[in-house]
Design an enzyme around this catalytic site. Structure first.
Site, PDB file in Angstrom:
ATOM      1  N   LYS A   1       7.108  -7.986   3.818  1.00 37.92           N
ATOM      2  CA  LYS A   1       6.225  -8.238   4.966  1.00 37.92           C
ATOM      3  C   LYS A   1       6.491  -9.584   5.600  1.00 37.92           C
ATOM      4  O   LYS A   1       6.326  -9.742   6.799  1.00 37.92           O
ATOM      5  CB  LYS A   1       4.753  -8.106   4.550  1.00 37.92           C
ATOM      6  CG  LYS A   1       4.338  -6.674   4.351  1.00 37.92           C
ATOM      7  CD  LYS A   1       2.845  -6.493   4.486  1.00 37.92           C
ATOM      8  CE  LYS A   1       2.473  -5.021   4.443  1.00 37.92           C
ATOM      9  NZ  LYS A   1       1.035  -4.799   4.371  1.00 37.92           N
TER      10      LYS A   1
ATOM     11  N   LYS B   1       3.189   4.022   7.102  1.00 40.04           N
ATOM     12  CA  LYS B   1       2.257   4.293   8.199  1.00 40.04           C
ATOM     13  C   LYS B   1       2.397   3.319   9.351  1.00 40.04           C
ATOM     14  O   LYS B   1       1.880   3.566  10.430  1.00 40.04           O
ATOM     15  CB  LYS B   1       0.811   4.395   7.702  1.00 40.04           C
ATOM     16  CG  LYS B   1       0.264   3.222   6.924  1.00 40.04           C
ATOM     17  CD  LYS B   1      -1.213   3.463   6.633  1.00 40.04           C
ATOM     18  CE  LYS B   1      -1.638   3.075   5.236  1.00 40.04           C
ATOM     19  NZ  LYS B   1      -1.415   1.672   4.874  1.00 40.04           N
TER      20      LYS B   1
ATOM     21  N   LYS C   1      11.148   3.849   2.421  1.00 40.74           N
ATOM     22  CA  LYS C   1       9.855   4.526   2.190  1.00 40.74           C
ATOM     23  C   LYS C   1       9.222   5.014   3.501  1.00 40.74           C
ATOM     24  O   LYS C   1       9.307   4.319   4.511  1.00 40.74           O
ATOM     25  CB  LYS C   1       8.942   3.482   1.526  1.00 40.74           C
ATOM     26  CG  LYS C   1       7.637   3.981   0.992  1.00 40.74           C
ATOM     27  CD  LYS C   1       6.792   2.811   0.480  1.00 40.74           C
ATOM     28  CE  LYS C   1       6.140   2.060   1.611  1.00 40.74           C
ATOM     29  NZ  LYS C   1       5.072   1.138   1.203  1.00 40.74           N
TER      30      LYS C   1
HETATM   31  P1  TYM Z   1      -1.154   1.355   1.291  1.00 39.68           P
HETATM   32  O1  TYM Z   1      -2.236   1.331   2.304  1.00 39.68           O
HETATM   33  O2  TYM Z   1       0.185   0.846   1.693  1.00 39.68           O
HETATM   34  O3  TYM Z   1      -0.927   2.824   0.767  1.00 39.68           O
HETATM   35  C1  TYM Z   1      -2.017   3.613   0.294  1.00 39.68           C
HETATM   36  C2  TYM Z   1      -1.581   4.513  -0.835  1.00 39.68           C
HETATM   37  O4  TYM Z   1      -0.526   5.387  -0.412  1.00 39.68           O
HETATM   38  C3  TYM Z   1       0.590   5.273  -1.292  1.00 39.68           C
HETATM   39  N1  TYM Z   1       1.811   5.414  -0.491  1.00 39.68           N
HETATM   40  C4  TYM Z   1       2.781   6.288  -0.749  1.00 39.68           C
HETATM   41  N2  TYM Z   1       2.935   7.201  -1.712  1.00 39.68           N
HETATM   42  C5  TYM Z   1       4.052   7.948  -1.696  1.00 39.68           C
HETATM   43  N3  TYM Z   1       5.017   7.828  -0.744  1.00 39.68           N
HETATM   44  C6  TYM Z   1       4.913   6.925   0.240  1.00 39.68           C
HETATM   45  N4  TYM Z   1       5.851   6.814   1.155  1.00 39.68           N
HETATM   46  C7  TYM Z   1       3.751   6.096   0.262  1.00 39.68           C
HETATM   47  N5  TYM Z   1       3.322   5.119   1.092  1.00 39.68           N
HETATM   48  C8  TYM Z   1       2.138   4.708   0.613  1.00 39.68           C
HETATM   49  C9  TYM Z   1       0.476   3.860  -1.873  1.00 39.68           C
HETATM   50  O5  TYM Z   1       1.165   3.743  -3.096  1.00 39.68           O
HETATM   51  C10 TYM Z   1      -1.020   3.722  -2.031  1.00 39.68           C
HETATM   52  O6  TYM Z   1      -1.453   4.338  -3.214  1.00 39.68           O
HETATM   53  N6  TYM Z   1      -2.130  -2.587  -1.611  1.00 39.68           N
HETATM   54  C11 TYM Z   1      -2.489  -1.205  -1.343  1.00 39.68           C
HETATM   55  C12 TYM Z   1      -3.966  -1.015  -1.036  1.00 39.68           C
HETATM   56  C13 TYM Z   1      -4.913  -1.558  -2.048  1.00 39.68           C
HETATM   57  C14 TYM Z   1      -5.227  -0.955  -3.311  1.00 39.68           C
HETATM   58  C15 TYM Z   1      -6.220  -1.802  -3.884  1.00 39.68           C
HETATM   59  C16 TYM Z   1      -4.775   0.191  -3.965  1.00 39.68           C
HETATM   60  C17 TYM Z   1      -5.665  -2.676  -1.938  1.00 39.68           C
HETATM   61  N7  TYM Z   1      -6.464  -2.813  -3.032  1.00 39.68           N
HETATM   62  C18 TYM Z   1      -6.759  -1.481  -5.149  1.00 39.68           C
HETATM   63  C19 TYM Z   1      -5.309   0.476  -5.226  1.00 39.68           C
HETATM   64  C20 TYM Z   1      -6.292  -0.355  -5.791  1.00 39.68           C
HETATM   65  C21 TYM Z   1      -1.698  -0.725  -0.152  1.00 39.68           C
HETATM   66  O7  TYM Z   1      -1.274  -1.497   0.682  1.00 39.68           O
HETATM   67  O8  TYM Z   1      -1.631   0.620  -0.035  1.00 39.68           O
END
Ligand code: TYM
Length: 338
Positions: free
Chosen positions: A116, A205, A202
């Site tokens: 990032k 979004k 990957k």
């Molecule tokens: P974020 O918002 O990037 O993604 C949310 C969830 O989606 C999963 N994910 C994917 N899984 C499979 N293939 C992909 N291409 C893919 N892209 C995203 C991510 O692994 C995630 O589970 N830091 C975290 C958010 C967060 C969080 C937390 C998660 C903040 N606090 C506490 C768990 C517990 C994040 O940016 O996810």
């Protein structure tokens, strides 16, 4: 609401960009199955989202959109605690404490920070750097034993475990640890869905290129077109080999995760017939898997008062559990009780 005697799971998604098939297969789809066995807390991590500049009106709207999608994916607010991170002040308060127990060196090794900060060279802010500490606070506040996430979050989970164990060693006892040390819960297929046009990267979004991702709210014909045009290779064989054949392997993961079919049965069914039939099956599986989500979404999204009520109730329930942990943390640190 489910009783508190069950073990706890917690997870969250950043309200940035648009929810993708990756978020669904890596996270949301798996969350839905957990509420019989666990007490489930699922958040929208709006405080994490502002580590990158957001348009305020878009951010607000997107939080409602994501909440409606959580529900449309099958997360019933009657049996899952759904809330927004910024509504529970304990997150920021515990994050401060944990900042004092996390090393700069640990944070500078985080790959998400490196990615990032390369993408946002004009805004490498302190929040982006200490992002994993806030994530650790999110998890540890709820004493969550398991955290259902995709593979990209594994490194953050490892840091959370390290910080929890460090804090427990300093202030807890084996009989009464301050924090439950959480385990990542990563699905066997679908944990890393790749970009359709650049399958070594990957699916994300916030990708600027529309054709790289399937979005949960894409029309069926758009989904079909995107999948049929997904990058594959020239050798025309359907087999799982992520390094050698990233495009085909990604579509196999998508087909397996949406239908429950094994890789072996996909190979038996589609190998040796070119990619046309295989891609058509994959597109159909995704369309069918998202059809009920899309059908439900608009009905839920239109009820703004209902969504607000869900968030109010969710924050109230989440605060009960989070505040109890924060109180204990302040106590062991020697802060005067409030
Ligand atoms: P974020 O918002 O990037 O993604 C949310 C969830 O989606 C999963 N994910 C994917 N899984 C499979 N293939 C992909 N291409 C893919 N892209 C995203 C991510 O692994 C995630 O589970 N830091 C975290 C958010 C967060 C969080 C937390 C998660 C903040 N606090 C506490 C768990 C517990 C994040 O940016 O996810």
């Amino acid at each position: 609401m489910a009783t508190e005697s069950k073990p706890v799971v917690l997870s969250g998604i950043q309200p940035s960009g648009r929810l993708t098939l990756g978020n669904y297969l890596g996270a949301l789809k798996n969350w839905v199955k957990l509420n019989e066995q666990f007490t489930c807390y699922y958040m929208l991590v709006d405080m994490h989202a502002i580590t990158v500049r957001q348009d305020p009106a878009v951010l607000r709207d997107r939080c409602y959109e994501f909440l409606a999608l959580y529900i449309a994916c099958g997360l019933d607010p009657a049996s899952n605690v759904l809330f927004v991170q910024s509504h529970v002040p304990a997150h920021a308060r515990l994050a401060w404490v944990l900042n004092c127990y996390t090393q700069m060196g640990e944070l500078s090794r985080m790959t998400q920070f490196k990615d990032k900060s390369q993408k946002n060279t004009d805004n490498i802010n302190a929040g982006l750097f200490s992002y994993p500490v806030l994530m650790a606070a999110d998890i540890l506040l709820y004493q969550a034993g398991a955290v259902p996430v995709g593979e990209d979050q594994k490194q953050h989970l490892e840091l959370t475990r390290d910080v929890a164990m460090r804090f427990n060693n300093l202030y807890g006892s084996p009989e009464r640890p301050v924090f439950t040390v959480p385990e990542p819960m990563i699905p066997p297929v679908g944990a890393r869905i790749m970009s359709l046009q650049e399958p070594t990267k990957k699916m994300s979004k916030s990708d600027a290129a529309e054709t790289n991702a399937v979005y949960l709210l894409d029309d069926p014909d758009v989904i079909t077109r995107k999948i049929k045009r997904a990058v594959t290779d020239m050798d025309n064989s359907v087999r799982y080999a992520p390094t050698e054949k990233p495009g085909v392997s990604n579509l196999m993961s998508i087909l397996a995760a949406t239908t429950g079919q094994s890789f072996d049965s996909i190979v038996t069914q589609y190998d040796g017939q070119g990619y046309g039939k295989f891609k058509a099956a994959c597109a159909e599986a995704v369309v069918e898997c998202l059809r009920p989500v899309q059908a439900r979404y608009h009905e839920v999204r239109d009820d703004l008062d209902g969504l607000r009520r869900i968030l109010r109730d969710g924050a109230e329930q989440a605060s009960l559990r989070a505040d109890a942990t924060l109180k204990h943390v302040h106590e062991v640190l020697g802060f005067i009780p409030e």
